[in-house]
Design a protein around this motif. Structure first.
Motif, mmCIF file in Angstrom:
data_model
loop_
_atom_site.group_PDB
_atom_site.id
_atom_site.type_symbol
_atom_site.label_atom_id
_atom_site.label_comp_id
_atom_site.label_asym_id
_atom_site.label_seq_id
_atom_site.Cartn_x
_atom_site.Cartn_y
_atom_site.Cartn_z
ATOM 1 N N GLY A 13 0.830 -1.203 0.000
ATOM 2 C CA GLY A 13 0.000 0.000 0.000
ATOM 3 C C GLY A 13 0.858 1.244 0.000
ATOM 4 N N PHE A 14 0.323 2.345 -0.513
ATOM 5 C CA PHE A 14 1.093 3.583 -0.483
ATOM 6 C C PHE A 14 0.184 4.807 -0.575
ATOM 7 C CE2 PHE A 14 4.355 6.653 -1.352
ATOM 8 C CZ PHE A 14 5.354 6.176 -0.510
ATOM 9 N N ASN A 15 0.565 5.866 0.161
ATOM 10 C CA ASN A 15 -0.180 7.133 0.106
ATOM 11 C C ASN A 15 0.599 8.155 -0.694
ATOM 12 O OD1 ASN A 15 -2.282 6.426 1.793
ATOM 13 N ND2 ASN A 15 -1.150 6.988 3.636
ATOM 14 N N PHE A 16 -0.066 8.834 -1.613
ATOM 15 C CA PHE A 16 0.593 9.919 -2.341
ATOM 16 C C PHE A 16 -0.057 11.238 -1.968
ATOM 17 C CE2 PHE A 16 1.022 6.107 -4.870
ATOM 18 C CZ PHE A 16 2.392 6.080 -5.078
ATOM 19 N N GLY A 17 0.754 12.123 -1.415
ATOM 20 C CA GLY A 17 0.271 13.468 -1.114
ATOM 21 C C GLY A 17 0.428 14.327 -2.360
ATOM 22 N N ALA A 18 0.805 15.586 -2.165
ATOM 23 C CA ALA A 18 0.870 16.515 -3.292
ATOM 24 C C ALA A 18 2.054 16.225 -4.225
ATOM 25 C CB ALA A 18 0.984 17.927 -2.745
ATOM 26 N N PHE A 19 1.885 16.598 -5.491
ATOM 27 C CA PHE A 19 2.978 16.580 -6.469
ATOM 28 C C PHE A 19 3.236 18.028 -6.853
ATOM 29 C CE2 PHE A 19 1.335 12.362 -6.656
ATOM 30 C CZ PHE A 19 2.398 11.547 -7.054
ATOM 31 N N ASN A 20 4.477 18.365 -7.194
ATOM 32 C CA ASN A 20 4.731 19.755 -7.577
ATOM 33 C C ASN A 20 4.363 19.984 -9.045
ATOM 34 O OD1 ASN A 20 6.827 18.893 -9.171
ATOM 35 N ND2 ASN A 20 8.416 19.367 -7.660
ATOM 36 N N ALA A 21 4.563 21.233 -9.511
ATOM 37 C CA ALA A 21 4.068 21.601 -10.842
ATOM 38 C C ALA A 21 4.690 20.753 -11.951
ATOM 39 C CB ALA A 21 4.327 23.082 -11.092
ATOM 40 N N SER A 22 5.889 20.212 -11.730
ATOM 41 C CA SER A 22 6.462 19.382 -12.798
ATOM 42 C C SER A 22 6.172 17.895 -12.581
ATOM 43 C CB SER A 22 7.961 19.666 -12.952
ATOM 44 O OG SER A 22 8.585 19.663 -11.696
ATOM 45 N N GLY A 23 5.210 17.602 -11.712
ATOM 46 C CA GLY A 23 4.767 16.221 -11.552
ATOM 47 C C GLY A 23 5.687 15.382 -10.683
ATOM 48 N N LYS A 24 6.499 16.031 -9.852
ATOM 49 C CA LYS A 24 7.371 15.273 -8.937
ATOM 50 C C LYS A 24 6.720 15.224 -7.557
ATOM 51 C CE LYS A 24 11.732 14.636 -10.810
ATOM 52 N NZ LYS A 24 11.250 14.385 -12.163
#
Ligand code: AKG
Ligand code: FE2
Length: 343
Positions: free
Chosen positions: A64-75
């Protein structure tokens, strides 16, 4: 076999103010009655390929994994497993697409509840790099039941809980229902992945992916004084003997892992959860105040007191923190009610 929940399937792609108003009303009615609703997956906002690819990623990953925010270049703005690094741009796009679907639903809730202006909720969920929020994309991997041979009969894959945010999108694979909701009568009702097939109504289209399951979280329930319901749910193990919900395609066996993908949508952290400018929400809360039994939440309803019962205006961040605190206190007091744990 327990009776499956009968939730409406709503097509939210309707254009034009009249159609939109009808759809908005249907959505509000379902959210007020069940707290859960299916939306037809037209593939417009979120392509079928994007969903398939996301499942392929979690399948490779087996954790399992949680993804929070990504920056403007998708990182990703957090460290992520190296096997996922190659997929960051895709993940960011998927998260973004989920968020857009949620904002569309939030606009429809605004229309259905006659909020002025109708984009009141949707605006609070506008994204910008400088606007942090509790929104999380979660990939879930449930190991095969055979991997935990000492499981007890009453064990579940995920304990009873309600979600913390405003709306949640849930994606599952055909044959891997598992999810059950607590009905007002106190019974657990399974929620099929492919409801048209399960009810025997309509032909199941093999090409089309199943509808997206949407549920209301504690924050939106609190903000609307409980008018929109945050319903308690859990994930059960497949029934012994391989029974599935009627009509559901495919059998889940004890040797199979289960995968699901969840998007928990939250408003920007600094959003004040002040009174919603809607006569319907206002009159709902005054009805509730007059209701002598109003103090005890109904079975199946999650979350805390309604917004009208608190003197102080909480921000979205404070609301989330109070829900997390309540969950941990419950866990430490021995009631193992697992929450969304979204931090
Ligand atoms: O895996 C599922 O079907 C549901 C998961 C869930 O309810 C959650 O993560 O909050
Ligand atoms: Fe949940």
């Amino acid at each position: 076999m327990p009776e499956a929940a009968s939730l409406p399937i709503i097509d939210v792609s309707a254009e034009g103010p009249d159609n939109q108003a009808k759809v908005a009303k249907a959505l509000v009615d379902a959210a007020a009655e069940y707290g859960f609703v299916y939306i037809k997956n037209s593939g417009l906002d979120l392509t079928h390929e994007q969903i398939e690819n996301a499942f392929a990623m979690v399948g490779d990953f087996k954790e399992g994994f949680n993804f929070g925010a990504f920056n403007a270049s998708g990182k990703a703005t957090q460290s992520i497993p190296s096997s996922m690094e190659l997929h960051q741009v895709e993940l960011a796009a998927f998260r973004e697409a989920c968020h857009s679907v949620c904002r569309k639903l939030l606009l429809l809730f605004g229309i259905g509840l006659e909020v002025s202006p109708p984009d009141f909720f949707a605006k609070a969920h506008a994204t910008a790099p400088e606007k942090p929020s509790g929104s999380i994309l979660r990939f879930l991997y449930y190991p095969p039941p055979s991997a935990t041979p000492d499981a007890q009969d009453d064990d579940v894959r995920a304990g009873a809980h309600s979600d913390y945010g405003s709306v949640t999108l849930l994606f599952r694979l055909p044959g891997q229902a598992g999810l059950e909701i607590l009905t007002p009568s106190g019974a657990w009702a399974p929620v099929p992945v492919s409801p048209a097939a399960s009810s025997g109504e309509g032909e199941d289209d093999d090409e089309a992916p199943p509808p997206i399951l949407v549920n209301i979280g504690d924050l939106l329930s609190y903000w609307t004084n409980g008018l929109l319901r945050s319903t308690v749910h859990r994930v059960a193990f497949p029934a012994a003997g391989g029974d599935t919900i009627r009509g559901e395609k495919g059998k889940e066996s004890a040797a199979d892992p289960r995968y699901s993908i969840v998007y928990f949508c939250h408003p920007a952290d600094d959003t004040p959860l002040a009174a919603v400018p809607s006569e319907r929400v206002r009159s709902f809360s005054s009805e509730k105040k007059n209701d002598l039994a109003g103090a005890a939440p109904a079975a199946g309803a999650g979350g805390a007191n309604s917004q009208s019962q608190q003197g102080k205006v909480l921000t979205a961040k404070e609301h989330l923190q109070s829900r997390l605190r309540a969950t941990y206190l419950q866990m430490y007091s021995g009631e193992k009610e697992g929450g969304e744990e979204s931090t």
